[in-house]
Design a protein around this motif. Structure first.
Motif, mmCIF file in Angstrom:
data_model
loop_
_atom_site.group_PDB
_atom_site.id
_atom_site.type_symbol
_atom_site.label_atom_id
_atom_site.label_comp_id
_atom_site.label_asym_id
_atom_site.label_seq_id
_atom_site.Cartn_x
_atom_site.Cartn_y
_atom_site.Cartn_z
ATOM 1 N N TYR A 122 0.829 -1.204 0.000
ATOM 2 C CA TYR A 122 0.000 0.000 0.000
ATOM 3 C C TYR A 122 0.865 1.256 0.000
ATOM 4 O O TYR A 122 0.679 2.157 -0.832
ATOM 5 N N THR A 126 1.283 4.080 -3.045
ATOM 6 C CA THR A 126 0.723 5.422 -2.814
ATOM 7 C C THR A 126 1.813 6.489 -2.721
ATOM 8 O O THR A 126 1.610 7.625 -3.160
ATOM 9 N N TRP A 134 -4.909 10.492 -2.360
ATOM 10 C CA TRP A 134 -5.308 9.161 -1.913
ATOM 11 C C TRP A 134 -6.279 9.264 -0.734
ATOM 12 O O TRP A 134 -5.994 9.945 0.249
#
Length: 257
Positions: A122, A126, A134
């Motif tokens: 993750y 990101t 995000w």
């Protein structure tokens, strides 16, 4: 880092701006409309804006790009009722879609949510895409808990989109990143993302430890598998996507070894 660069380039192209184009024809019987545009992605969603007075407009329909003719540069849009701002206490009006109304597509494509199997994947993805805003999956987990769905349903992603103005959902599945329109649930792009997956948190990475469940109904069971479930969810909305079919085939072959 090549795959990260590819992700960044594609996301940046999607964020180039909201697409606006006047309607050139309407087929009310089949709930279709068309626009003329140089380039558009299949599955892009948006809405139709209708001017009711100087400086005032109203949203009449949701739209989704269902076909595009490169020669004529005509895109066909499927129209469905607009329900993002529903309020039973307010009048709905009697306006109808007209030629010349504005189709607005790719609205919310500057905001995205990532469905990933663990925190490392993750944060790597990101942090590599800095120009996208995000929305943390904790918010989605909270929505799921409110809906009583430990297993996310497609309708939950639509509710996420309405609640947070998220236009894109990204799924990391078996070393590939799928970019999906949050409302149409159509795959816009598939990018290689060769990140090692050492752990899985179900139903996806978030800092919410417990998602409340309904007593019965779809989505009330705890999710037991990661890739097979989300592959299935994407397949329902993208039955003809060849890249997805091939990815599922390869995943199943590896799982049998």
């Amino acid at each position: 880092m090549k795959h990260i660069i590819l992700i960044l380039v594609f996301v940046s192209s999607l964020m180039a701006g909201v697409v606006k184009s006047p309607l050139v024809s309407i087929d009310e019987q089949n709930s279709l409309a068309t626009i003329k545009i140089n380039k558009i992605d299949m599955g892009m969603s948006g809405f139709i804006s209708h001017i009711i007075a100087d400086g005032h407009s109203v949203i009449l329909k949701n739209i989704e790009v269902i076909s595009y003719d490169k020669q004529s540069k005509i895109a066909t849009l499927k129209m469905t009722p607009y329900d993002a701002l529903r309020n039973n206490s307010l009048p709905s009006g009697r306006w109808s879609v007209k030629v010349g109304d504005t189709a607005i597509l790719a609205f919310g494509y500057t905001r995205g949510v990532l469905i990933a199997p663990n925190d490392e994947i993750y944060y790597r993805i990101t942090k590599s895409v800095k120009h996208l805003q995000w929305v943390h999956p904790d918010i989605f987990a909270t929505i799921l808990s409110f809906n009583g769905h430990p297993t996310p349903l497609r309708e939950d992603f639509k509710k996420l989109s309405i609640a947070t103005s998220v236009g894109l959902v990204f799924f990391f599945l078996d070393e590939k990143l799928y970019t999906v329109d949050s409302k149409s649930f159509k795959i816009l792009n598939v990018t290689d993302a060769h990140l090692k997956q050492e752990s899985i948190k179900l139903p996806f990475f978030s800092r919410v430890d417990n998602i409340e469940a309904n007593w019965f109904g779809a989505g009330n069971d705890e999710l037991e598998v990661y890739e097979p479930y989300y592959f299935g969810l994407l397949s329902e909305a993208n039955p003809e996507n060849e890249k997805l079919k091939e990815a599922i085939k390869n995943f199943n072959m590896k799982a049998k070894k």
